[in-house]
Design an enzyme around this catalytic site. Structure first.
Site, short mmCIF file in Angstrom:
data_model
loop_
_atom_site.label_atom_id
_atom_site.label_comp_id
_atom_site.label_asym_id
_atom_site.label_seq_id
_atom_site.Cartn_x
_atom_site.Cartn_y
_atom_site.Cartn_z
N THR A 76 0.84 -1.20 0.00
CA THR A 76 0.00 0.00 0.00
C THR A 76 0.87 1.25 0.00
O THR A 76 0.61 2.21 -0.73
CB THR A 76 -0.94 0.00 1.22
N ASN A 155 -7.30 -9.13 -6.83
CA ASN A 155 -7.17 -9.86 -5.57
C ASN A 155 -8.43 -10.64 -5.20
O ASN A 155 -8.37 -11.60 -4.44
CB ASN A 155 -6.81 -8.90 -4.44
N SER A 203 4.59 -7.31 -2.63
CA SER A 203 4.43 -7.47 -1.18
C SER A 203 5.03 -8.79 -0.74
O SER A 203 5.05 -9.77 -1.50
CB SER A 203 2.94 -7.44 -0.83
N CYS A 327 -8.84 -5.93 3.20
CA CYS A 327 -8.33 -4.60 3.55
C CYS A 327 -9.46 -3.63 3.89
O CYS A 327 -9.42 -2.47 3.54
CB CYS A 327 -7.50 -4.06 2.40
#
Length: 386
Positions: A76, A155, A203, A327
Site C-alpha cells: 500500500t 485480488n 508485497s 483490507c
C-alpha cells in the site's frame, strides 16, 4: 490453531500466506544482529549485508535490477508512493485507474490532488481498452500528462488484466504506468527491468514472507518519486531506518518461491476445487470464469447463501475463507469489484473467495467440502420447507 486446539484449514492466501519456514529463520537470524544498517562499524555493515542480499533476492524474483528495488512498509505504501509521489514528480494532470483496482490504488488516486478518471470493466472484470485508448488520445490532443495505474491480477477474482496490451498503449507515450503486481508476484514472470512499466508494487506476505514489508520497483527515470525524504536510506528514495529482519524474511521468501515452489500444485488444487464445486452445486456462479485467471483463486456464489452465513459456518468448522478483500477493517460488505462487473447485489452478497498457495493440500480441499456440504444441505432444507 483454533481456540479449542484443533487445526484450522487455511484457504485465504490472497489475504496473507502462512510464513515460510525459510523466511522465519532469516527473520530470527537478523533479529540477533545489533546495530543500524546505516552505521559504518562492523555491526552496521553486517546488517547492511543482510539488506543488500535480500534486495538481490527480491530483484531476482521480480526480474529487476537490485538498484530498482525500494523497500517500503507495505505494498500500500509502495502504491501510494508511486501514485501520489508520481503525480508530484512528473507534473501529472490526470490519473487513470481501473474500476476493479485494489483500494490501495483507488484511495491513492483520490489523494493525488489531480482529477481521477475511472475506467470501467466488462462483465468478466477486464478493463475497457477502448476507453483507455480514447483517454490516452484525448490527453495527447490536450497536451496532458497521465498516470495510469492498474492492478495486474485482481485480488478478489484472480482475473488477469492484459498487461502487455496496456504497456503497448502507455509505453511509447510520455505517460507514466504503475502496475500493482501484488497478486502476480511469485506466480507470474514480472520481468520488470525489460518491461514498459515505470513503477511496480509487490508485497512479502502474499508469498510467505512477513507482513509489514513491501517494495516498489522503480525504473531509473522514476528515482525522483519520493514521499519520505528522511535520512537518505534506500538511496534517498525512502527515508527511515530499514527493518533488516523483515527485509531478510522478504528476501528468503522470494528465494524459496523462486527455487522450489511454482504454484502449479496450488493451481491444480484450485481446478479440482472448482470441478467438485460445480458437481455439488450446479447453480454455482464462478466470477470471471470466462476470462484468464491466475489459477490459485476461485471466487464463487451459490444463489441464496449469503457469504456472512457461509463464512460463519465454515469458521466454526475450522475452515478459513473470505468474501473478498481483507483490507476493509474486517468488514463484510458488497464488493466494489463485483459491483463494477455488474453483478447483482443479491448475488454479490453470496460471494466467497477460496485462495490457495504454497501450504495448500488436497486434504484442505476435502475438509472444505465436508464442511460446505453441511452449509448446502441446510440451505436446501430451508428451500424445501419454504
Amino acid at each position: 490453531m483454533r481456540v479449542d486446539g484443533s487445526m484450522t484449514v487455511y484457504l485465504d492466501h490472497n489475504a496473507s500466506a502462512p510464513l515460510l519456514p525459510q523466511a522465519r529463520d532469516a527473520i530470527l537470524h537478523a533479529l540477533d544482529l545489533v546495530g543500524n544498517p546505516s552505521s559504518v562499524h562492523g555491526q552496521g555493515r553486517a546488517l547492511r549485508a543482510v539488506i543488500d542480499g535480500a534486495r538481490e533476492q527480491v530483484a531476482a524474483l521480480a526480474g529487476a535490477e537490485a538498484r530498482q528495488v525500494v523497500f517500503t512498509g507495505s505494498a500500500t505504501e509502495a502504491i501510494t508512493q508511486a501514485i501520489v509521489g508520481g503525480v508530484k514528480a512528473f507534473g501529472i494532470d490526470r490519473v487513470l485507474v481501473c474500476a476493479t483496482d485494489h483500494a490501495a490504488t483507488l484511495k491513492a488516486a483520490d489523494a493525488s490532488g489531480v482529477p481521477v478518471q475511472v475506467i470501467g470493466v466488462d462483465a468478466q472484470g477486464t478493463i475497457d481498452l477502448d476507453v483507455l485508448r480514447q483517454q490516452i488520445d484525448r490527453a495527447g490532443e490536450a497536451g496532458e500528462k497521465l498516470l495510469v495505474a492498474v492492478s495486474w491480477v485482481n485480488n478478489e477474482t484472480g482475473l488477469v488484466q492484459p498487461r502487455a496490451r496496456i504497456e503497448a498503449m502507455v509505453g511509447p507515450t510520455p505517460h507514466i504506468l504503475v502496475i500493482d503486481a501484488v497478486q502476480a508476484f511469485g506466480k507470474r514472470s514480472l520481468d520488470f527491468a525489460a518491461s514498459a512499466t515505470d513503477m511496480m508494487a509487490v508485497s512479502a506476505h502474499k508469498i510467505g514472507g512477513p507482513a509489514g514489508i513491501g517494495a516498489l520497483l522503480v525504473k531509473g527515470h522514476a528515482d525522483v518519486v519520493r514521499l519520505v525524504p528522511g535520512g537518505g536510506q534506500e538511496q534517498g528514495r525512502r527515508g527511515g531506518t530499514e527493518s533488516a529482519a523483515l527485509i531478510a524474511g522478504f528476501g528468503a521468501a522470494c528465494a524459496e518461491i523462486g527455487r522450489a515452489l511454482d504454484f502449479k500444485g496450488a493451481c491444480a488444487l484450485a481446478s479440482d476445487f472448482e470441478t467438485r464445486l460445480r458437481a455439488l452445486a450446479p447453480d454455482v456462479v464462478v466470477f470471471s470464469q470466462g476470462a484468464e485467471r491466475i489459477g490459485t483463486v476461485v471466487n464463487f456464489a451459490v444463489p441464496g447463501i449469503r457469504n456472512t452465513v457461509a463464512m460463519m459456518s465454515l469458521d466454526l468448522a475450522g475452515i478459513a475463507v473470505s468474501s473478498g478483500s481483507a483490507c476493509s477493517s474486517g468488514k463484510v460488505g458488497r464488493s466494489h469489484v463485483l459491483a463494477a462487473m455488474g453483478v447483482a447485489p443479491d448475488l454479490s452478497e453470496c460471494g466467497l473467495r477460496v485462495s490457495l498457495g504454497w501450504s495448500s493440500t488436497a486434504r484442505d480441499i476435502d475438509a472444505f467440502f465436508e464442511a460446505y456440504e453441511t452449509v448446502l444441505s441446510r440451505h436446501r432444507r430451508k428451500g424445501a420447507a419454504a
